[in-house]
Design an enzyme around this catalytic site. Structure first.
Site, mmCIF file in Angstrom:
data_model
loop_
_atom_site.group_PDB
_atom_site.id
_atom_site.type_symbol
_atom_site.label_atom_id
_atom_site.label_comp_id
_atom_site.label_asym_id
_atom_site.label_seq_id
_atom_site.Cartn_x
_atom_site.Cartn_y
_atom_site.Cartn_z
ATOM 1 N N TYR A 96 0.838 -1.206 0.000
ATOM 2 C CA TYR A 96 0.000 0.000 0.000
ATOM 3 C C TYR A 96 0.873 1.256 0.000
ATOM 4 O O TYR A 96 0.594 2.228 -0.682
ATOM 5 C CB TYR A 96 -0.935 0.018 1.221
ATOM 6 C CG TYR A 96 -1.953 1.131 1.107
ATOM 7 C CD1 TYR A 96 -3.181 0.908 0.482
ATOM 8 C CD2 TYR A 96 -1.684 2.408 1.590
ATOM 9 C CE1 TYR A 96 -4.107 1.924 0.341
ATOM 10 C CE2 TYR A 96 -2.609 3.436 1.442
ATOM 11 C CZ TYR A 96 -3.820 3.190 0.824
ATOM 12 O OH TYR A 96 -4.732 4.200 0.673
ATOM 13 N N PHE A 110 -6.629 21.592 -25.118
ATOM 14 C CA PHE A 110 -6.876 20.158 -25.171
ATOM 15 C C PHE A 110 -8.120 19.930 -24.317
ATOM 16 O O PHE A 110 -8.296 20.572 -23.280
ATOM 17 C CB PHE A 110 -5.694 19.327 -24.661
ATOM 18 C CG PHE A 110 -5.961 17.851 -24.811
ATOM 19 C CD1 PHE A 110 -5.913 17.260 -26.058
ATOM 20 C CD2 PHE A 110 -6.329 17.081 -23.720
ATOM 21 C CE1 PHE A 110 -6.228 15.912 -26.211
ATOM 22 C CE2 PHE A 110 -6.650 15.740 -23.869
ATOM 23 C CZ PHE A 110 -6.590 15.155 -25.125
ATOM 24 N N THR A 111 -8.980 19.005 -24.769
ATOM 25 C CA THR A 111 -10.305 18.829 -24.164
ATOM 26 C C THR A 111 -10.290 18.764 -22.630
ATOM 27 O O THR A 111 -10.901 19.600 -21.962
ATOM 28 C CB THR A 111 -10.950 17.546 -24.718
ATOM 29 O OG1 THR A 111 -10.009 16.478 -24.590
ATOM 30 C CG2 THR A 111 -11.312 17.708 -26.187
ATOM 31 N N ASP A 169 2.315 20.448 -20.582
ATOM 32 C CA ASP A 169 1.605 19.192 -20.795
ATOM 33 C C ASP A 169 2.581 18.329 -21.611
ATOM 34 O O ASP A 169 2.650 18.431 -22.833
ATOM 35 C CB ASP A 169 0.301 19.433 -21.560
ATOM 36 C CG ASP A 169 -0.499 18.145 -21.761
ATOM 37 O OD1 ASP A 169 0.115 17.055 -21.699
ATOM 38 O OD2 ASP A 169 -1.713 18.217 -21.989
ATOM 39 N N PHE A 215 -18.302 14.750 -26.728
ATOM 40 C CA PHE A 215 -17.846 13.859 -27.803
ATOM 41 C C PHE A 215 -17.720 12.415 -27.340
ATOM 42 O O PHE A 215 -17.823 11.493 -28.138
ATOM 43 C CB PHE A 215 -16.506 14.344 -28.385
ATOM 44 C CG PHE A 215 -15.390 14.442 -27.385
ATOM 45 C CD1 PHE A 215 -15.236 15.573 -26.611
ATOM 46 C CD2 PHE A 215 -14.498 13.390 -27.218
ATOM 47 C CE1 PHE A 215 -14.215 15.658 -25.683
ATOM 48 C CE2 PHE A 215 -13.473 13.467 -26.297
ATOM 49 C CZ PHE A 215 -13.336 14.605 -25.516
ATOM 50 N N ARG A 260 -12.682 15.453 -34.285
ATOM 51 C CA ARG A 260 -12.013 16.549 -33.571
ATOM 52 C C ARG A 260 -12.474 17.841 -34.218
ATOM 53 O O ARG A 260 -11.761 18.488 -34.960
ATOM 54 C CB ARG A 260 -10.484 16.415 -33.644
ATOM 55 C CG ARG A 260 -9.918 15.252 -32.842
ATOM 56 C CD ARG A 260 -9.648 15.554 -31.378
ATOM 57 N NE ARG A 260 -10.740 15.287 -30.488
ATOM 58 C CZ ARG A 260 -10.595 14.877 -29.222
ATOM 59 N NH1 ARG A 260 -9.415 14.626 -28.737
ATOM 60 N NH2 ARG A 260 -11.620 14.725 -28.439
ATOM 61 N N LYS A 266 0.586 7.662 -23.443
ATOM 62 C CA LYS A 266 1.090 8.056 -24.772
ATOM 63 C C LYS A 266 2.591 7.722 -24.851
ATOM 64 O O LYS A 266 2.944 6.561 -25.029
ATOM 65 C CB LYS A 266 0.829 9.544 -25.030
ATOM 66 C CG LYS A 266 -0.494 10.106 -24.498
ATOM 67 C CD LYS A 266 -1.714 9.587 -25.186
ATOM 68 C CE LYS A 266 -3.060 10.102 -24.708
ATOM 69 N NZ LYS A 266 -3.309 11.357 -24.122
HETATM 70 C C1 PLP Z 1 -4.335 12.209 -23.418
HETATM 71 C C2 PLP Z 1 -3.989 13.591 -23.084
HETATM 72 C C3 PLP Z 1 -4.376 14.182 -21.878
HETATM 73 C C4 PLP Z 1 -5.263 13.468 -20.868
HETATM 74 O O1 PLP Z 1 -4.694 12.325 -20.397
HETATM 75 P P1 PLP Z 1 -5.552 11.008 -19.992
HETATM 76 O O2 PLP Z 1 -4.512 10.020 -19.595
HETATM 77 O O3 PLP Z 1 -6.323 10.615 -21.194
HETATM 78 O O4 PLP Z 1 -6.432 11.397 -18.870
HETATM 79 C C5 PLP Z 1 -3.939 15.460 -21.631
HETATM 80 N N1 PLP Z 1 -3.206 16.153 -22.515
HETATM 81 C C6 PLP Z 1 -2.819 15.621 -23.682
HETATM 82 C C7 PLP Z 1 -1.993 16.412 -24.613
HETATM 83 C C8 PLP Z 1 -3.211 14.325 -24.018
HETATM 84 O O5 PLP Z 1 -2.843 13.812 -25.195
#
Ligand code: PLP
Length: 463
Positions: free
Chosen positions: A78, A130-131, A221, A455, A388, A264
């Site tokens: 833990y 970004f969303t 980011d 979306f 998109r 990613k």
């Molecule tokens: C995927 C992504 C996010 C969000 O990350 P999640 O792991 O999907 O929550 C934020 N910023 C960018 C540029 C992304 O590609």
């Protein structure tokens, strides 16, 4: 003597296939029904009904044998798991950030960072939205302001660094609202919504200088940072001889903090984190992570997930690996170009973006051309892509009106190390066929619209 021929020298992926996952072959009739059932939203399809899945490269990557081996040595304690410390060491070593807090994925880190740094009424400038990033900034009481260069909004413009921040736009905003109302500048690269477009190191240095002048923090980011580093290496003077690892470290050195979706660059199926220079912000983040994610030494992840992430960091800076990935995207783009399919140029790092406005000139933006195109491609071949455009852009939280983004795109995103060139050929041929028959495609109307990030779960029917 025979004349010497010029022989083309191809490259191929720096790995081979050890395990295969069979995929289902479906008929057009089956897909027509499946799409209708899914409300013309590819997010609502069952993955079983998908042939080639280009919905996203998020968490859909193939881990290496080394990463899988690491999963077996997960320390599922833990508190204080050894995988956590190995991961923290690698964050320090490869990104150069001293403090680190894991989260279960990127948006969880965005949530916590936004809550800590943003006060109601603040403005957060960024290189296109970004969303999830923008939504968390808004939910924390902030207003996102797009300060990306104009070229980013022009699909055919071949600017090599369309992810750059427009310094004039940024300084104008600072003068208009005052530096005190801007907790940080939010910079991502390559910029997903612009078509996977990188920023240059030169631009980053200038943004950093401007931020220092006004005492504003700069946050990164860094979800796709290695792909950005790759573009800097191949496109920016002075970086040709540097390694991806060196460029990554230099990039991060200009930032006060960062968040990452490990799904990613790090090539894992789940994971994320935030990292920062300020001990105060670190303590606040560590404290908040226990409310929303779990103890600060696992942040919603299993020990084995953290081990796979730590090993993924070591693999993500391999030049040949990124070259193969970006090369696959480029191959797809060049093949589509032969059929005259309208796309965002230059081709991005992780995806090909079809220009749905040009593809479907007869459908007006309010009838969701990109959403309609995504549905049509799936029905044609079982290739799953993502909208998109106006659906992703959502509504203004205050006025309730639809945003009308300049870019109305369909994204074909390539999971890392998953598909072969033959899969790309099938994809290209399907899109070329749909392009030929484009006049028959009709627009859509919304039948169900959730309040946030519509979306993902919105439903549609054909007009
Ligand atoms: C995927 C992504 C996010 C969000 O990350 P999640 O792991 O999907 O929550 C934020 N910023 C960018 C540029 C992304 O590609």
């Amino acid at each position: 003597m025979a004349k010497k021929r010029v022989i083309k020298r191809s490259w191929a992926e720096p790995f081979k296939i050890k395990v295969v996952e069979p995929i289902k072959m479906t008929t057009r009739e089956h897909r027509e029904k499946a799409m209708k059932r899914a409300g013309y939203n590819t997010f609502l399809l069952r993955s079983e009904d998908v042939y080639i899945d280009l919905l996203t490269d998020s968490g859909t990557n193939a881990m290496s044998d080394n990463q899988w081996a690491g999963m077996m040595i997960g320390d599922e304690a833990y508190a204080g798991s050894k995988n956590f410390y190995y991961l923290w060491d690698n964050v320090k070593k490869y990104y150069g950030m001293p403090y680190f807090v894991p989260t279960h994925q990127g948006r969880a880190a965005e949530h916590i960072i936004s809550k800590i740094l943003i006060t109601k009424g603040d403005y957060i400038p960024g290189n296109m939205y970004f969303t999830t990033t923008k939504l968390h900034q808004e939910l924390a009481g902030g207003t996102f302001v797009d300060v990306i260069i104009d070229e980013a909004h022009q699909p055919e413009n071949e600017h090599p660094f369309k992810g750059n921040i427009d310094l004039q736009k940024l300084e104008d905003l600072i003068k208009k609202v005052g530096a005190k109302k801007i907790p940080y500048v939010s910079m991502a690269g390559p910029v997903n919504m612009a078509g996977g477009q990188p920023f240059s190191m030169e631009n980053l240095k200038e943004v950093s200088k401007l931020c220092k002048k006004y005492k504003i923090e700069l946050w990164f980011d860094a979800t796709r940072a290695c792909e950005n580093a790759y573009f800097i290496k191949i496109r920016e003077k002075g970086y040709e001889k540097k390694t991806i690892a060196q460029i990554l470290k230099e990039m991060v050195s200009y930032f006060d903090g960062m968040w990452v979706s490990a799904k990613k660059d790090l090539m894992v199926n789940i994971g994320g984190f935030m990292a920062m220079r300020s001990k105060k912000v670190f303590q606040a983040a560590r404290n908040m992570v226990v409310i929303y994610e779990g103890l600060h030494t696992y942040g919603g992840l299993a020990g084995r997930d953290m081990e796979a992430m730590a090993r993924g960091i070591e693999e993500m800076v391999d030049f040949d690996n990124i070259k193969a990935r970006v090369g696959q995207v480029e191959y797809c783009g060049k093949e589509l170009d032969k059929y005259g399919v309208p796309m965002v140029k230059p081709f991005g790092g992780h995806a090909i973006f079809l220009d749905a406005k040009k593809f479907l000139r007869h459908i007006k933006q309010d009838d969701f051309p990109a959403q309609a195109l995504v549905a049509e491609i799936y029905i044609d071949s079982g290739v799953r892509s993502m909208e998109r455009g106006i659906v992703s852009a959502g509504r203004d939280l205050k006025t309730g009106k639809n945003h009308h983004p300049k870019l109305e795109l369909v994204r074909l995103t390539f999971p890392r190390r998953v598909y072969t060139q033959a899969h790309i050929d099938v994809t290209v041929e399907s899109i070329a066929s749909v392009y030929q028959e484009r006049k028959n495609i009709k627009g859509l109307r919304i039948t169900y619209e959730p309040k946030y990030l519509r979306f993902f779960q919105g439903r549609f029917e054909r007009l």
